[in-house]
Motif scaffolding. Structure first.
Motif, PDB file in Angstrom:
ATOM      1  N   GLY A 260      -2.712  -1.830   0.144  1.00 13.72           N
ATOM      2  CA  GLY A 260      -1.879  -1.812   1.344  1.00 13.72           C
ATOM      3  C   GLY A 260      -1.611  -3.167   1.963  1.00 13.72           C
ATOM      4  O   GLY A 260      -0.986  -3.257   3.021  1.00 13.72           O
TER       5      GLY A 260
ATOM      6  N   GLY B 217       0.130  -5.631   0.471  1.00 12.98           N
ATOM      7  CA  GLY B 217       1.460  -6.136   0.126  1.00 12.98           C
ATOM      8  C   GLY B 217       1.619  -6.715  -1.265  1.00 12.98           C
ATOM      9  O   GLY B 217       2.636  -7.341  -1.558  1.00 12.98           O
ATOM     10  N   LYS B 218       0.656  -6.504  -2.163  1.00 17.39           N
ATOM     11  CA  LYS B 218       0.798  -7.037  -3.519  1.00 17.39           C
ATOM     12  C   LYS B 218       2.101  -6.567  -4.158  1.00 17.39           C
ATOM     13  O   LYS B 218       2.887  -7.364  -4.663  1.00 17.39           O
ATOM     14  CB  LYS B 218      -0.380  -6.585  -4.420  1.00 17.39           C
ATOM     15  CG  LYS B 218      -1.727  -7.137  -4.024  1.00 17.39           C
ATOM     16  CD  LYS B 218      -2.819  -6.693  -4.991  1.00 17.39           C
ATOM     17  CE  LYS B 218      -3.040  -5.195  -5.084  1.00 17.39           C
ATOM     18  NZ  LYS B 218      -3.412  -4.541  -3.829  1.00 17.39           N
ATOM     19  N   THR B 219       2.286  -5.242  -4.169  1.00 19.94           N
ATOM     20  CA  THR B 219       3.448  -4.671  -4.850  1.00 19.94           C
ATOM     21  C   THR B 219       4.737  -5.047  -4.122  1.00 19.94           C
ATOM     22  O   THR B 219       5.702  -5.517  -4.737  1.00 19.94           O
ATOM     23  CB  THR B 219       3.291  -3.143  -4.944  1.00 19.94           C
ATOM     24  OG1 THR B 219       2.093  -2.859  -5.660  1.00 19.94           O
ATOM     25  CG2 THR B 219       4.460  -2.505  -5.667  1.00 19.94           C
ATOM     26  N   THR B 220       4.740  -4.879  -2.811  1.00 25.81           N
ATOM     27  CA  THR B 220       5.937  -5.158  -2.003  1.00 25.81           C
ATOM     28  C   THR B 220       6.390  -6.602  -2.162  1.00 25.81           C
ATOM     29  O   THR B 220       7.561  -6.881  -2.419  1.00 25.81           O
ATOM     30  CB  THR B 220       5.615  -4.887  -0.513  1.00 25.81           C
ATOM     31  OG1 THR B 220       5.290  -3.514  -0.376  1.00 25.81           O
ATOM     32  CG2 THR B 220       6.786  -5.245   0.388  1.00 25.81           C
TER      33      THR B 220
ATOM     34  N   GLU C 274      12.923  -3.497   1.027  1.00 28.93           N
ATOM     35  CA  GLU C 274      12.381  -3.451  -0.341  1.00 28.93           C
ATOM     36  C   GLU C 274      13.408  -2.846  -1.300  1.00 28.93           C
ATOM     37  O   GLU C 274      13.190  -1.777  -1.868  1.00 28.93           O
ATOM     38  CB  GLU C 274      11.072  -2.644  -0.350  1.00 28.93           C
ATOM     39  CG  GLU C 274      10.022  -3.218   0.604  1.00 28.93           C
ATOM     40  CD  GLU C 274       8.692  -2.473   0.584  1.00 28.93           C
ATOM     41  OE1 GLU C 274       8.122  -2.328  -0.497  1.00 28.93           O
ATOM     42  OE2 GLU C 274       8.245  -2.042   1.658  1.00 28.93           O
TER      43      GLU C 274
ATOM     44  N   MET D 148       3.482  -7.130  11.016  1.00 29.00           N
ATOM     45  CA  MET D 148       4.239  -8.350  10.705  1.00 29.00           C
ATOM     46  C   MET D 148       5.542  -7.963  10.002  1.00 29.00           C
ATOM     47  O   MET D 148       5.505  -7.195   9.024  1.00 29.00           O
ATOM     48  CB  MET D 148       3.391  -9.191   9.753  1.00 29.00           C
ATOM     49  CG  MET D 148       3.789 -10.621   9.641  1.00 29.00           C
ATOM     50  SD  MET D 148       3.384 -11.573  11.103  1.00 29.00           S
ATOM     51  CE  MET D 148       1.591 -11.616  11.052  1.00 29.00           C
TER      52      MET D 148
ATOM     53  N   THR E  83       7.124 -12.499   6.589  1.00 26.88           N
ATOM     54  CA  THR E  83       6.146 -12.786   5.531  1.00 26.88           C
ATOM     55  C   THR E  83       6.836 -13.417   4.322  1.00 26.88           C
ATOM     56  O   THR E  83       6.362 -14.405   3.763  1.00 26.88           O
ATOM     57  CB  THR E  83       5.407 -11.501   5.117  1.00 26.88           C
ATOM     58  OG1 THR E  83       4.767 -10.955   6.274  1.00 26.88           O
ATOM     59  CG2 THR E  83       4.358 -11.790   4.052  1.00 26.88           C
TER      60      THR E  83
HETATM   61  N1  LIG Z   1       4.664  -8.000   6.336  1.00 31.13           N
HETATM   62  C1  LIG Z   1       4.460  -7.136   5.359  1.00 31.13           C
HETATM   63  N2  LIG Z   1       4.162  -7.563   4.120  1.00 31.13           N
HETATM   64  C2  LIG Z   1       3.926  -6.681   3.126  1.00 31.13           C
HETATM   65  N3  LIG Z   1       3.987  -5.345   3.265  1.00 31.13           N
HETATM   66  C3  LIG Z   1       4.293  -4.858   4.486  1.00 31.13           C
HETATM   67  C4  LIG Z   1       4.539  -5.720   5.575  1.00 31.13           C
HETATM   68  N4  LIG Z   1       4.820  -4.958   6.647  1.00 31.13           N
HETATM   69  C5  LIG Z   1       4.750  -3.688   6.251  1.00 31.13           C
HETATM   70  N5  LIG Z   1       4.450  -3.585   4.939  1.00 31.13           N
HETATM   71  C6  LIG Z   1       4.249  -2.322   4.199  1.00 31.13           C
HETATM   72  O1  LIG Z   1       2.893  -2.326   3.790  1.00 31.13           O
HETATM   73  C7  LIG Z   1       2.756  -1.710   2.535  1.00 31.13           C
HETATM   74  C8  LIG Z   1       2.177  -2.683   1.517  1.00 31.13           C
HETATM   75  O2  LIG Z   1       1.831  -1.921   0.393  1.00 31.13           O
HETATM   76  P1  LIG Z   1       1.784  -2.438  -1.091  1.00 31.13           P
HETATM   77  O3  LIG Z   1       2.744  -3.561  -1.297  1.00 31.13           O
HETATM   78  O4  LIG Z   1       1.917  -1.253  -1.969  1.00 31.13           O
HETATM   79  O5  LIG Z   1       0.296  -2.986  -1.110  1.00 31.13           O
HETATM   80  P2  LIG Z   1      -0.673  -3.169  -2.330  1.00 31.13           P
HETATM   81  O6  LIG Z   1       0.153  -3.245  -3.556  1.00 31.13           O
HETATM   82  O7  LIG Z   1      -1.384  -4.456  -2.010  1.00 31.13           O
HETATM   83  O8  LIG Z   1      -1.582  -1.979  -2.283  1.00 31.13           O
HETATM   84  C9  LIG Z   1       4.130  -1.258   2.109  1.00 31.13           C
HETATM   85  O9  LIG Z   1       4.278   0.086   2.493  1.00 31.13           O
HETATM   86  C10 LIG Z   1       5.055  -2.167   2.925  1.00 31.13           C
HETATM   87  O10 LIG Z   1       6.293  -1.574   3.202  1.00 31.13           O
END
Ligand SMILES: Nc1ncnc2c1ncn2[C@@H]1O[C@H](COP(=O)(O)OP(=O)(O)O)[C@@H](O)[C@H]1O
Ligand SMILES: C=C(OP(=O)(O)O)C(=O)O
Ligand SMILES: [Mn+2]
Length: 535
Positions: free
Chosen positions: A237, A239-242, A283, A441, A446
């Motif tokens: 959660g 933001g790795k994937t995002t 995204e 954020m 970011t």
């Molecule tokens: N500033 C931000 N940077 C990254 N993700 C964010 C941010 N704000 C909200 N989000 C949300 O947080 C979540 C990040 O999840 P994800 O990228 O799947 O994390 P991970 O892959 O690290 O588990 C997503 O649902 C994304 O839309």
């Protein structure tokens, strides 16, 4: 039967129905899933499924068999919990009996790891067609030639309908993820959350690769147009994937990688993105994957008549997910690798709103934060509960790391010592106050900060030193609201900020006590500092 392996289930000592579906592709598996009543099709063709009770990993139901192989190589403790060989034997017998009863089975022969010298052959035996589709998407799919002489080394038997018996199997509940590194067998039962399968393979590679001089990492990775790799560590959660899906950069992978002497390479062949509140504006690349055939959407709510998806609906899960082959993202690395990184980013979702949106770390601070593995979760779903809680998960992935954190830490230390790498801490969590007061954020902010860090432009701007954490924080960044760079300034109540920051500092220090003896004085002195705060 077409595609059947030269090594049968009977060869492995398993009794099973003849109704085995071997290495089916996407079309056949989706059709199977629909015919079995496992899910339905969404507008655009994605397969929509619900997992029931388990909508995320069951970390406390995971066990590693403690035997001669693992006794001294696994870091036993809170995250790596032992199962006796006797309990495993009983569990295996019951799994095999349950397997023999299944009227139909799906089998996939896959690779864990994209590079031939660093991968394992994994056979996954599934009860559900959609699980078979999930795992062939997430792992690496062999070519027809590679399948022809494929011999399984590790086997996963995944039976969501299995119910473990704590008295007989030594489990905590009816759910079990039991890893036997000697028998090279993983048994997953009592959960339908598909992520357990891919994270089990990650655990195998995290166990094996340090002995081959590769640092396994819970991170995403991408490459700049100039050919510079960045890796993004972070807990679930953060933001790795995002953040790794960025049209301007070439994606290597979103979750699991190895860092060898020459490259950063993906372990996987697909991605597993969070779907909650997914926005096409913030995204676009990930959103596009939800609108096509081949994607599996887990616990996403859909209108039964129009087949439109509602990403804001969390009635099935907060942790709704989408899995898709990596090439569903437009700009991906054909070789599944990039050069060794120029930048290392530690992502943290600080729900206390204490950490700045970006900070530059010294090599010692990087080691300190890597071993700490901090993020903060929001307090849960109870109404009125707004206090965040700190989570420290070493190496930003404790549940997947069988060995002692110093094994992974030393691999990182060697790599940073070679020079030419800059380390950053990025807070994707809260700004303007802690959770409940401030806001998450903005993704845009970011991304802008990351771009400035990764293209090198941030390095030439002015930095200040954070009084609590000692790292360097940029004072202003073109294209970013200067106000958010200083978290204290965004809080209405400065005394509350100072007290909250010191509370977090104390939690870091308490957590790090377990690592003090494993690091040198430089890393110990990279700890945040306790200060006396006016009451
Ligand atoms: N500033 C931000 N940077 C990254 N993700 C964010 C941010 N704000 C909200 N989000 C949300 O947080 C979540 C990040 O999840 P994800 O990228 O799947 O994390 P991970 O892959 O690290 O588990 C997503 O649902 C994304 O839309
Ligand atoms: C799939 C997972 O990984 P992440 O949330 O880091 O993407 C998980 O933790 O179940
Ligand atoms: Mn992810």
């Amino acid at each position: 039967m077409a595609n059947k392996s030269k090594v049968s289930l009977a060869d492995q000592g398993f009794t099973a129905t003849d109704n085995q579906k071997w290495n089916l592709g996407t079309e056949a598996l989706v059709e199977e899933a629909l015919r079995n009543g496992e899910g339905s099709l969404a507008k655009g063709g994605a397969l929509v499924v619900a997992t029931g009770k388990h909508t995320g990993r069951s970390a406390t139901d995971k066990f590693i068999v403690r035997d001669a192989e693992t006794e001294n190589s696994v870091w036993w403790g809170k995250t790596n919990v032992a199962m006796t060989p006797e309990n495993f034997a009983a569990l295996k017998a019951d799994f095999l009996a349950a397997l023999a009863e299944k009227p139909k089975l799906y089998v996939q022969d896959l690779f864990g790891g994209s590079q031939s010298e660093y991968r394992v052959n994994v056979r996954v035996i599934n009860e559900f067609a959609w699980h078979s589709q999930f795992i062939r998407t997430l792992l690496v799919r062999p070519t027809a030639d590679q399948l022809a002489d494929f011999a399984p080394e590790y086997t996963i038997i995944d039976l969501p309908s299995f119910r473990a018996d704590p008295a007989r199997h030594g489990t905590r509940s009816e759910t079990v993820i039991a890893v036997n590194l000697t028998e090279k067998l993983i048994l997953i039962g009592g959960t339908a959350y598909a992520g357990e399968m891919k994270k089990s393979v990650f655990g195998i590679l995290n166990y094996l690769l340090p002995t081959k001089g590769v640092m396994p990492m819970h991170c995403s990775a991408n490459i700049s147009p100039e050919g510079e790799t960045a890796v993004f560590f972070g807990l679930s959660g953060t933001g790795k994937t995002t953040l790794s899906a960025d049209a301007s950069r070439t994606l290597i992978g979103d979750d699991e990688h190895g860092w060898s002497d020459t490259a950063v390479f993906n372990f996987e062949g697909g991605c597993y993105a969070k779907m909650i509140n997914l926005s096409p504006e913030a995204e676009p690349e990930i959103y596009a994957t939800t609108q096509r055939f081949g994607t599996v959407l887990e616990n996403v709510v859909m209108d039964a008549d129009t087949r439109t998806l509602d990403f804001a609906d969390n009635t099935l899960a907060e942790n709704s997910r989408g899995s898709y082959p990596i090439d569903f993202i437009p700009n991906t690395s054909a070789e599944n690798l990039g050069p060794v990184p120029k930048n290392i980013i530690f992502l943290t979702a600080d729900a206390y709103g204490v950490l700045p949106p970006i900070a530059r770390l010294t090599a010692e601070q990087a080691m300190y934060h890597f071993l700490s593995g901090y993020t903060a979760r929001v307090a849960g779903t109870e109404i009125g509960v707004t206090e965040p809680s700190a989570t420290f998960s070493t190496c930003f992935g404790a549940p997947f790391m069988p060995r002692h954190p110093s094994v992974y830490g030393n691999l990182l230390k060697e790599r940073i010592a070679k020079g030419n790498v800059t380390c950053w801490l990025v807070n994707t969590g809260w700004t303007g106050g802690k959770y409940g007061v401030g806001n998450r954020m903005p993704i845009k902010a970011t991304r802008a900060l990351l771009n400035a860090a990764l293209d090198g432009s941030l390095n030439s701007t002015e930095f200040r030193k954070d009084p609590n954490f000692g790292f360097e924080v940029p004072v202003s960044v073109p294209g970013v609201d200067t106000a958010i760079l200083d978290p204290r300034g965004t809080w209405a109540d400065k005394a509350d900020y100072d007290a909250t920051a010191q509370k977090l500092v104390g939690q870091f220090i308490d957590n790090f006590a377990q690592f003090e003896d494993h690091v040198d004085e430089g890393v110990r002195s990279a700890a945040p500092v306790r200060q006396s705060v006016a009451a």
